[in-house]
Scaffold this active site. Structure first.
Site, PDB file in Angstrom:
ATOM      1  N   ASP A   1      24.440  30.255  51.141  1.00  0.00           N
ATOM      2  CA  ASP A   1      23.010  30.610  51.069  1.00  0.00           C
ATOM      3  C   ASP A   1      22.535  30.458  49.634  1.00  0.00           C
ATOM      4  O   ASP A   1      21.406  30.091  49.366  1.00  0.00           O
ATOM      5  CB  ASP A   1      22.735  32.086  51.418  1.00  0.00           C
ATOM      6  CG  ASP A   1      23.315  32.511  52.738  1.00  0.00           C
ATOM      7  OD1 ASP A   1      23.492  31.651  53.600  1.00  0.00           O
ATOM      8  OD2 ASP A   1      23.574  33.726  52.880  1.00  0.00           O
TER       9      ASP A   1
ATOM     10  N   HIS B   1      25.737  34.849  51.890  1.00  0.00           N
ATOM     11  CA  HIS B   1      26.886  33.957  52.086  1.00  0.00           C
ATOM     12  C   HIS B   1      26.914  33.029  50.876  1.00  0.00           C
ATOM     13  O   HIS B   1      25.848  32.670  50.348  1.00  0.00           O
ATOM     14  CB  HIS B   1      26.731  33.037  53.289  1.00  0.00           C
ATOM     15  CG  HIS B   1      26.581  33.696  54.621  1.00  0.00           C
ATOM     16  ND1 HIS B   1      25.399  34.206  55.061  1.00  0.00           N
ATOM     17  CD2 HIS B   1      27.474  33.881  55.617  1.00  0.00           C
ATOM     18  CE1 HIS B   1      25.559  34.693  56.297  1.00  0.00           C
ATOM     19  NE2 HIS B   1      26.814  34.512  56.653  1.00  0.00           N
TER      20      HIS B   1
HETATM   21  C1  XUL Z   1      25.785  36.022  62.859  1.00  0.00           C
HETATM   22  C2  XUL Z   1      25.781  37.097  61.872  1.00  0.00           C
HETATM   23  C3  XUL Z   1      26.085  36.704  60.474  1.00  0.00           C
HETATM   24  C4  XUL Z   1      26.859  37.718  59.712  1.00  0.00           C
HETATM   25  C5  XUL Z   1      27.298  37.270  58.331  1.00  0.00           C
HETATM   26  O1  XUL Z   1      25.501  36.445  64.139  1.00  0.00           O
HETATM   27  O2  XUL Z   1      25.481  38.229  62.186  1.00  0.00           O
HETATM   28  O3  XUL Z   1      24.889  36.415  59.838  1.00  0.00           O
HETATM   29  O4  XUL Z   1      26.135  38.889  59.557  1.00  0.00           O
HETATM   30  O5  XUL Z   1      28.069  36.125  58.369  1.00  0.00           O
END
Ligand code: XUL
Ligand code: CO
Length: 448
Positions: A112, A109
């Protein structure tokens, strides 16, 4: 991949490149089943499985839970003079880890990788700085980006949602973040871009215009797609279904719901499903049900590999460990033609009390071994042919004659009814042989 770390600091000094040592090895820091170069069917294991490490769980999460503070003392946090410098150290540690593990991909992300700044412009600048570093590290470590995404759920401004927020200003801010995250993904050669609708749902219908929010979500995704394509992005967009948590009801509830949403809004050419095992469980489905449903619609894309805890009602994000589940999953994935742009991303975290530096390696090793075993079992089932052969035979009455005409749409209901009446008493009591097939599956599981 070389043993690799940058700067003058190695963050996992006691651990080298993880070797394949085979099933007899008692070295916890070695693969027992994942032998990257081994051929299974037509491809090498590593090309079938396309493992990715999740930046957020492995390098950002610190063991915090609703009842307790951090338990994981990340060595890359200590001594940094600014959030940006801390992010650089974290990135060095991340690439050292991924490289030593021998995973070919990672996922991240925006937040992150780079800290949020005092304005959208500053946040974007931070991201661009870290993306520059990531680009160099990717090259040096031989690691690629499976997909990028934007975190549109942590900051308080997103408490009422992002693309589905009732305030237009928040929707627009979410767009600024997605635009920057798409740019980052393109810059890093990402093969996909994921939307997990963290808070795209509702807590109460008493304060929610559901129709409008779903329309806004479709509009937002279309704009993101158009922007990325305009910038030359050739990869795949993924939607990652999850029924709830953090909202009471999330619009991307499960695979079937997302397929309907994509088709209704003309997004099914560009988007596919990223299916997470634990989310499937929360939706009341088996992981393999979600995979099979996506594959049947031609929309299977990628996997967030993890597992839930069947006695908990939340997303525990544990590392996958059940050969039965990985074998079922790989059987469906192989039948669907395997991964193209997608892969197996470990959206999984070590437990709060797993505090030894090697626990992160051991967790990934176990997950990779579990999928390697699953792959071999799935290939065995295909090679042997008894299970696929059984299914083929079960539907063979549609292979020719009136059955084939029915499938092609060449029979009216009257004609169908007349055929039914003439065959009365002849059909219907053929065994499904489920127990026989389950027994067979167990034999394959043991390599028999
Ligand atoms: C949350 C989840 C996230 C997504 C990416 O449950 O799975 O980490 O994979 O935003
Ligand atoms: Co996920």
């Amino acid at each position: 991949m070389a043993d690799f770390y940058v700067g003058n600091k190695e963050y996992f000094p006691k651990i080298g490149k993880i070797p394949y040592e085979g099933p007899e090895s008692d070295n916890p820091l070695a693969f027992k089943f994942y032998d990257p170069e081994k051929k299974v069917g037509k491809k090498k294991m590593k090309d079938h499985l396309r493992f990715a490490v999740a930046y957020w769980h492995s390098f950002c999460a610190d063991g915090t839970d609703p009842f307790g503070s951090a338990t994981h003392q990340h060595p890359w946090i200590a001594g940094a003079k600014s959030p940006l410098e801390a992010a650089e150290h974290k990135m060095d540690a991340a690439f050292e880890f991924i490289s030593k593990l021998g995973a070919e991909f990672y996922c991240f992300h925006d937040r992150d990788m780079a800290p949020e700044g005092a304005s959208p412009a500053e946040s974007e600048k931070n991201l661009v700085t870290l993306v520059g570093r990531a680009k160099k590290l990717q090259k040096a470590a031989g690691v690629k980006l499976l997909w990028g995404t934007a975190n549109l759920f942590t900051h308080p401004r997103f408490m009422n949602g992002a693309a589905t927020n009732p305030e237009f200003g928040v929707v627009a801010l979410a767009a600024a973040q997605v635009k920057a995250a798409i740019d980052a993904t393109i810059e890093l050669g990402g093969q996909g871009y994921t939307f997990w609708g963290g808070r795209e749902g509702y807590m109460s219908l008493l304060n929610t215009d559901l129709k409008r929010e779903k329309e806004h979500l479709a509009r937002f995704l279309s704009l993101a797609r158009d922007y990325a394509r305009k910038q030359g992005f050739k990869g795949v967009f993924y939607i990652e279904p999850k029924p709830m948590e953090p909202t009471k009801h999330q619009y991307d509830y499960d695979t079937e719901t997302v397929i309907g949403f994509l088709k209704t809004n003309g997004l099914d050419k560009d988007f596919r499903l990223n299916i997470e095992a634990n989310h499937a469980e929360l939706a009341g489905h088996d992981f393999v049900h979600e995979l099979e449903t996506a594959a049947a619609a031609g929309l299977f894309g990628s996997v967030d590999a993890n597992r839930g805890e069947p006695r908990n009602g939340w997303d525990t994000d544990q590392f996958p460990s059940s050969y039965y589940e990985t074998a079922q999953a790989m059987y469906t994935i192989l039948n669907a033609g395997g991964f193209t742009t997608g892969g197996l991303n470990f959206d999984a975290k070590i437990r709060r009390n797993s505090v030894d530096p090697q626990d992160l390696f051991i967790a990934h090793i176990g997950g990779m071994d579990a999928f390697a075993v699953g792959l071999e079992i799935a290939q065995r089932i295909i090679n042997d042919g008894r299970i696929p052969g059984f299914v083929k035979k079960r539907y063979s009455s549609f292979g020719s004659g009136d059955g084939a005409k029915f499938e092609k749409g060449e029979l009216s209901l009257e004609e169908l009814a007349a055929i039914g009446q003439s065959g009365y008493g002849k059909y219907g009591l053929t065994s499904g042989r489920q127990e026989y097939l389950e027994n067979l599956f167990n034999q394959y599981l043991l390599g028999l």
